[in-house]
Design a protein around this motif. Structure first.
Motif, short mmCIF file in Angstrom:
data_model
loop_
_atom_site.label_atom_id
_atom_site.label_comp_id
_atom_site.label_asym_id
_atom_site.label_seq_id
_atom_site.Cartn_x
_atom_site.Cartn_y
_atom_site.Cartn_z
N PHE A 158 -68.08 22.11 -30.37
CA PHE A 158 -69.40 21.51 -30.15
C PHE A 158 -70.43 22.57 -29.78
O PHE A 158 -71.57 22.52 -30.23
N ALA A 159 -70.01 23.55 -28.96
CA ALA A 159 -70.95 24.60 -28.54
C ALA A 159 -71.47 25.38 -29.74
O ALA A 159 -72.67 25.68 -29.83
N SER A 199 -69.25 26.44 -36.70
CA SER A 199 -68.20 26.14 -35.74
C SER A 199 -66.82 26.52 -36.25
O SER A 199 -65.83 26.41 -35.51
N ALA A 214 -71.03 17.36 -32.84
CA ALA A 214 -70.27 16.29 -32.18
C ALA A 214 -69.18 15.74 -33.10
O ALA A 214 -68.06 15.44 -32.65
N GLN A 266 -62.00 23.69 -24.94
CA GLN A 266 -62.07 22.38 -25.58
C GLN A 266 -63.48 22.03 -26.07
O GLN A 266 -63.66 21.08 -26.83
N ASP A 267 -64.48 22.81 -25.64
CA ASP A 267 -65.87 22.52 -26.01
C ASP A 267 -66.42 23.49 -27.05
O ASP A 267 -67.59 23.39 -27.41
N ARG A 268 -65.62 24.42 -27.53
CA ARG A 268 -66.18 25.49 -28.37
C ARG A 268 -66.69 24.98 -29.71
O ARG A 268 -67.69 25.49 -30.23
N ALA A 276 -68.27 29.04 -23.42
CA ALA A 276 -67.88 27.63 -23.46
C ALA A 276 -66.40 27.46 -23.10
O ALA A 276 -65.58 28.35 -23.34
N GLN A 334 -66.39 18.18 -33.25
CA GLN A 334 -65.67 18.11 -31.98
C GLN A 334 -64.70 16.92 -31.96
O GLN A 334 -63.63 16.99 -31.37
#
Length: 392
Positions: free
Chosen positions: A123-124, A314, A258, A119-121, A116, A261
């Motif tokens: 959420f991933a 997360s 989400a 910046q998306d980790r 990922a 995030q």
């Protein structure tokens, strides 16, 4: 990233396939209730004693190697069960499957994180947290079609096929996971990896996850028994309703990812979710409520509780500083989750046996939810003190 998530879903099928197949297996092998319980709980027992150690091993071996090995082990265990002639053979096959499951569930988050964008980790990893309900739910959804046609063996073969497909997909995407490969320095990984466990937030999140697992597992145990033995529903309908309750956990996971995030504190999400699951659990075990409302509360508990795994899993993005620490952290989280199930199952059984009523289980679920809420509030304060909520 999707290939890594698929690995988790495939591994989790080995969890979901057992509860719906046990009646057929008991009839074929003449298993007692105790023996059937061991077939079902072997994976949990193995995870309680070894998940953290497997996380440390993944830091040395490399996450990709661990995941692919785990998938192949799980597939081999599934195939080996087809040749079992009794209880001993089934237990050995479940031990192999269990080892493979732990390899995947502990090491795959490092693959997700590596694949990922930075910046998306968060959420991933929130998406990754849906692997268990998605995989277990898939096995339960396949059961009404496969069990009448080929018995439990058909479901085992389907799981083995999906596991092999997942291994091929992960290996094909190996270039995306290069940063997760094991270190060549034998002495360095363990102290570095264990450093993540010295943070109080790690323990608060792990324990809150275990308390959620206790509530969810109580629901998974109670619901099929209630629908079949007390309401006389057909096995296919029981499997369908249980599967629906389990799968609704997935959108909860995604919403949780989400929200993390967007910067919502993990502790706040955990405290709020435990509050809702505690209320839902109290209501669904009440004999005074109509069945439709009780099922709605089951769905509500599973959906809202899905926020908790997303918030906890997360946390690698803020607590871990290397792939080795991600593996150790995920091992710790897995151990906490399985410990909640391991302790919760006999505790609920003891409470229900003492009173003779399933409604007594709500004291266990409500107590777990209350403790989880308090741990969530403590985690929120710890996040604020350490400034983790603003971390990427």
């Amino acid at each position: 990233m999707l290939a890594a998530a698929f690995c988790g879903v495939a591994a989790a099928m080995n969890v979901g396939k057992v509860p719906v197949s046990l009646p057929l297996m008991r009839e074929e092998f003449g298993l007692s209730l105790v023996q059937a319980g061991w077939v079902s709980s072997t994976l949990t027992t193995l995870a309680v004693v070894s998940a953290l150690a497997i996380g440390l091993l993944a830091g040395r071996v490399g996450a990709l190697r661990m995941v692919v090995t785990g998938l192949l082990l799980s597939a081999a265990g599934s195939v080996a069960a087809l040749g079992a002639s009794g209880f001993a053979g089934l237990i050995v096959s479940r031990l192999v499957e269990g080892a493979g499951f732990l390899f995947v569930s502990v090491a795959a988050p490092a693959l997700v994180s590596a694949a990922a964008a930075p910046q998306d980790r968060r959420f991933a990893l929130g998406v990754w947290s849906s692997y268990m309900p998605m995989g277990a739910g898939t096995a339960m959804a396949l059961a009404p079609w496969l069990l009448p046609q080929g018995g439990w063996q058909a479901l085992w073969l389907a799981a083995a096929t999906v596991l092999l497909l997942a291994a091929a997909a992960a290996w094909r995407q190996r270039a995306c996971y290069a940063p997760t490969q094991g270190t060549t320095h034998a002495a360095a990984p363990a102290p570095q990896a264990l450093a993540v466990l010295r943070q109080p937030l790690t323990w608060l999140l792990t324990l809150s996850f275990g308390l959620w697992a206790m509530q969810h597992f109580a629901l998974i145990i109670w619901m099929p028994t209630f629908l079949k033995e007390q309401r006389g529903l057909a096995p296919g309908l029981v499997a369908g309703l249980t599967c629906a309750m389990l799968l609704v956990n997935v959108p909860g996971n995604l919403i949780g990812g989400a929200l993390v995030q967007r910067g919502v504190p993990r502790g706040r999400l955990i405290a709020a979710a435990h509050t809702v699951t505690g209320l839902c659990g109290w209501g669904l075990f009440s004999d005074a409520l109509p069945d439709g409302l009780r099922f709605a509360l089951c769905v509500g508990l599973s959906f809202c509780g899905g926020v908790i795994p997303a918030a906890v899993m997360s946390s690698s993005t803020v607590l871990a500083r290397s792939p080795a620490q991600i593996n150790a952290l995920q091992g710790m989280i897995m151990q906490g989750s399985q410990l909640g199930q391991f302790v919760g199952t006999p505790l609920i059984a003891a409470v229900v046996a003492a009173s003779g009523q399933w409604s007594s289980a709500r004291w266990v679920t409500a107590g777990a939810a209350l403790l989880g809420m308090l741990l969530g509030l403590a985690a929120m304060r710890q996040e604020s003190r350490l400034g983790h909520t603003a971390s990427p």
